[in-house]
Design a protein around this motif. Structure first.
Motif, PDB file in Angstrom:
ATOM      1  N   ALA A 134     -19.439  43.287  -9.352  1.00 52.25           N
ATOM      2  CA  ALA A 134     -18.665  42.013  -9.425  1.00 52.25           C
ATOM      3  C   ALA A 134     -17.466  42.766  -8.413  1.00 52.25           C
ATOM      4  O   ALA A 134     -17.104  42.217  -7.319  1.00 52.25           O
ATOM      5  N   GLY A 135     -17.087  43.706  -8.718  1.00 50.84           N
ATOM      6  CA  GLY A 135     -15.795  44.537  -8.190  1.00 50.84           C
ATOM      7  C   GLY A 135     -16.315  44.920  -6.756  1.00 50.84           C
ATOM      8  O   GLY A 135     -15.429  44.679  -5.606  1.00 50.84           O
ATOM      9  N   ARG A 136     -17.612  45.543  -6.701  1.00 52.59           N
ATOM     10  CA  ARG A 136     -17.979  46.132  -5.155  1.00 52.59           C
ATOM     11  C   ARG A 136     -18.106  44.891  -4.346  1.00 52.59           C
ATOM     12  O   ARG A 136     -17.635  44.609  -2.959  1.00 52.59           O
ATOM     13  N   LEU A 137     -18.772  43.614  -4.852  1.00 49.56           N
ATOM     14  CA  LEU A 137     -18.916  42.721  -4.067  1.00 49.56           C
ATOM     15  C   LEU A 137     -18.027  41.874  -3.393  1.00 49.56           C
ATOM     16  O   LEU A 137     -17.667  41.389  -2.509  1.00 49.56           O
ATOM     17  N   ARG A 138     -16.784  41.705  -4.516  1.00 51.96           N
ATOM     18  CA  ARG A 138     -15.661  40.917  -4.247  1.00 51.96           C
ATOM     19  C   ARG A 138     -15.014  41.796  -2.934  1.00 51.96           C
ATOM     20  O   ARG A 138     -14.283  41.362  -2.207  1.00 51.96           O
ATOM     21  N   ALA A 139     -15.347  43.363  -3.182  1.00 51.34           N
ATOM     22  CA  ALA A 139     -14.215  44.056  -1.928  1.00 51.34           C
ATOM     23  C   ALA A 139     -14.983  44.260  -0.739  1.00 51.34           C
ATOM     24  O   ALA A 139     -14.481  43.951   0.412  1.00 51.34           O
ATOM     25  N   ILE A 140     -16.362  44.183  -0.765  1.00 54.98           N
ATOM     26  CA  ILE A 140     -17.235  44.150   0.556  1.00 54.98           C
ATOM     27  C   ILE A 140     -16.824  42.664   1.089  1.00 54.98           C
ATOM     28  O   ILE A 140     -16.579  42.788   2.401  1.00 54.98           O
ATOM     29  N   LEU A 141     -17.080  41.703   0.282  1.00 54.87           N
ATOM     30  CA  LEU A 141     -16.693  40.326   1.118  1.00 54.87           C
ATOM     31  C   LEU A 141     -15.309  39.794   1.167  1.00 54.87           C
ATOM     32  O   LEU A 141     -15.250  38.720   1.752  1.00 54.87           O
ATOM     33  N   ARG A 200     -23.893  33.116 -19.651  1.00 56.15           N
ATOM     34  CA  ARG A 200     -22.747  33.837 -20.334  1.00 56.15           C
ATOM     35  C   ARG A 200     -22.293  34.836 -19.048  1.00 56.15           C
ATOM     36  O   ARG A 200     -22.756  35.474 -18.528  1.00 56.15           O
ATOM     37  N   CYS A 201     -20.884  34.537 -19.036  1.00 55.03           N
ATOM     38  CA  CYS A 201     -20.192  35.407 -18.104  1.00 55.03           C
ATOM     39  C   CYS A 201     -20.152  36.867 -18.491  1.00 55.03           C
ATOM     40  O   CYS A 201     -19.569  37.235 -19.215  1.00 55.03           O
ATOM     41  N   LEU A 202     -20.996  37.668 -17.576  1.00 56.48           N
ATOM     42  CA  LEU A 202     -21.060  39.241 -18.014  1.00 56.48           C
ATOM     43  C   LEU A 202     -19.729  39.930 -17.283  1.00 56.48           C
ATOM     44  O   LEU A 202     -19.368  40.845 -17.925  1.00 56.48           O
ATOM     45  N   ALA A 203     -19.064  39.270 -16.176  1.00 60.88           N
ATOM     46  CA  ALA A 203     -18.147  39.972 -15.601  1.00 60.88           C
ATOM     47  C   ALA A 203     -17.525  39.190 -14.708  1.00 60.88           C
ATOM     48  O   ALA A 203     -18.025  38.294 -13.957  1.00 60.88           O
ATOM     49  N   SER A 204     -16.195  39.090 -14.499  1.00 62.61           N
ATOM     50  CA  SER A 204     -15.306  38.515 -13.646  1.00 62.61           C
ATOM     51  C   SER A 204     -14.370  39.222 -13.115  1.00 62.61           C
ATOM     52  O   SER A 204     -13.433  39.885 -13.865  1.00 62.61           O
ATOM     53  N   MET A 205     -14.348  39.395 -11.845  1.00 64.98           N
ATOM     54  CA  MET A 205     -13.273  40.446 -11.328  1.00 64.98           C
ATOM     55  C   MET A 205     -12.616  39.472 -10.033  1.00 64.98           C
ATOM     56  O   MET A 205     -13.156  39.015  -9.284  1.00 64.98           O
ATOM     57  N   ASP A 206     -11.130  39.733 -10.096  1.00 64.75           N
ATOM     58  CA  ASP A 206     -10.311  39.108  -9.230  1.00 64.75           C
ATOM     59  C   ASP A 206      -9.525  40.140  -8.616  1.00 64.75           C
ATOM     60  O   ASP A 206      -9.657  41.346  -8.774  1.00 64.75           O
ATOM     61  N   SER A 207      -8.528  39.695  -7.748  1.00 61.76           N
ATOM     62  CA  SER A 207      -7.892  40.532  -7.060  1.00 61.76           C
ATOM     63  C   SER A 207      -6.789  41.451  -7.945  1.00 61.76           C
ATOM     64  O   SER A 207      -6.184  42.495  -7.439  1.00 61.76           O
ATOM     65  N   LYS A 208      -6.807  41.218  -9.299  1.00 61.13           N
ATOM     66  CA  LYS A 208      -5.763  41.591 -10.349  1.00 61.13           C
ATOM     67  C   LYS A 208      -6.699  42.500 -11.235  1.00 61.13           C
ATOM     68  O   LYS A 208      -6.261  43.428 -12.059  1.00 61.13           O
ATOM     69  N   GLY A 209      -8.274  42.563 -11.032  1.00 61.53           N
ATOM     70  CA  GLY A 209      -8.993  43.095 -11.711  1.00 61.53           C
ATOM     71  C   GLY A 209      -9.869  42.428 -12.512  1.00 61.53           C
ATOM     72  O   GLY A 209     -10.097  41.279 -12.098  1.00 61.53           O
ATOM     73  N   ALA A 219     -13.543  38.803  -0.897  1.00 62.81           N
ATOM     74  CA  ALA A 219     -13.077  37.492  -1.786  1.00 62.81           C
ATOM     75  C   ALA A 219     -12.182  37.624  -2.789  1.00 62.81           C
ATOM     76  O   ALA A 219     -11.820  38.825  -3.164  1.00 62.81           O
ATOM     77  N   GLU A 220     -11.878  36.359  -3.257  1.00 60.08           N
ATOM     78  CA  GLU A 220     -10.640  36.429  -4.202  1.00 60.08           C
ATOM     79  C   GLU A 220     -11.244  36.762  -5.665  1.00 60.08           C
ATOM     80  O   GLU A 220     -10.601  37.516  -6.628  1.00 60.08           O
ATOM     81  N   ASP A 221     -12.477  36.336  -6.023  1.00 60.82           N
ATOM     82  CA  ASP A 221     -13.034  36.284  -7.330  1.00 60.82           C
ATOM     83  C   ASP A 221     -14.549  36.499  -7.019  1.00 60.82           C
ATOM     84  O   ASP A 221     -15.248  35.965  -6.317  1.00 60.82           O
ATOM     85  N   CYS A 222     -15.169  37.304  -8.108  1.00 60.30           N
ATOM     86  CA  CYS A 222     -16.676  37.352  -8.016  1.00 60.30           C
ATOM     87  C   CYS A 222     -16.906  37.451  -9.635  1.00 60.30           C
ATOM     88  O   CYS A 222     -16.393  38.221 -10.336  1.00 60.30           O
ATOM     89  N   ASP A 223     -17.703  36.218 -10.065  1.00 57.14           N
ATOM     90  CA  ASP A 223     -18.202  36.377 -11.494  1.00 57.14           C
ATOM     91  C   ASP A 223     -19.710  36.495 -11.565  1.00 57.14           C
ATOM     92  O   ASP A 223     -20.665  36.039 -10.383  1.00 57.14           O
ATOM     93  N   ILE A 224     -20.273  37.222 -12.441  1.00 59.34           N
ATOM     94  CA  ILE A 224     -21.581  37.609 -12.533  1.00 59.34           C
ATOM     95  C   ILE A 224     -21.987  37.020 -13.916  1.00 59.34           C
ATOM     96  O   ILE A 224     -21.418  37.149 -15.082  1.00 59.34           O
ATOM     97  N   TRP A 225     -22.973  36.092 -13.968  1.00 53.35           N
ATOM     98  CA  TRP A 225     -23.323  35.354 -15.131  1.00 53.35           C
ATOM     99  C   TRP A 225     -25.007  35.585 -15.435  1.00 53.35           C
ATOM    100  O   TRP A 225     -25.628  35.940 -14.489  1.00 53.35           O
TER     101      TRP A 225
END
Length: 160
Positions: free
Chosen positions: A104-111, A127-136, A113-119
């Motif tokens: 999620a962190g790498r996809l958000r950085a590459i793209l 179930r949300c396994l990871a949610s990464m936004d610009s704050k972490g 994007a503001e946020d990337c969630d993996i379900w």
């Protein structure tokens, strides 16, 4: 290509003291990549330098197109480096949630994007396994569950 200027354009240029102007399209191959406008305070038709200006415009157009291509190539190469780093980081992950957080962190950085969630799907629920936004990591979203049947119906309604 020769165009006549409008009364408005002549009035606008006159406000700056310009009495003549030539505009050159920058064409690389069949693609318009820019424009050069040359103004002068003297009245002139530019016939004496038209050949030079046409040649300079072609050279500049090719240079601009090459710069654009190099920029695209650099961006593509940066994305490829990110994917290679992905692989390295995957092998370091100790579990599914850590792997999901890395991805999620790498996809958000590459793209960028503001946020990337993996379900993940567990027993008919997302179930949300990871949610990464610009704050972490967004721990308020991680672990959240949604009814998969409800998501499917909502998606169908949104598409109609």
């Amino acid at each position: 290509m020769l165009f006549r200027s409008t009364d408005y354009e002549r009035e606008d240029w006159g406000a700056y003291g310009f009495r003549s102007m030539i505009s050159l399209p920058l064409i690389a191959g069949a693609e318009l990549v820019g424009m050069v406008d040359i103004f002068d305070t003297e009245e002139r038709d530019y016939n004496d330098v038209r050949g030079f200006l046409t040649s300079a415009a072609r050279t500049l157009a090719d240079a601009l197109q090459n710069a654009q291509l190099m920029g695209s190539l650099r961006q593509s190469n940066a994305a490829l480096r990110e994917f290679v780093e992905f692989g390295d980081r995957f092998s370091e992950a100790e579990g599914l949630q850590q792997l999901a957080r890395i991805v999620a962190g790498r996809l958000r950085a590459i793209l960028e994007a503001e946020d990337c969630d993996i379900w993940g799907i567990e027993g008919g629920r997302l179930r949300c396994l990871a949610s990464m936004d610009s704050k972490g990591s967004d721990e308020a979203v991680r672990g959240k569950t949604l009814d998969l049947a409800q998501i499917g119906r909502a998606s169908c309604r949104e598409r109609v």
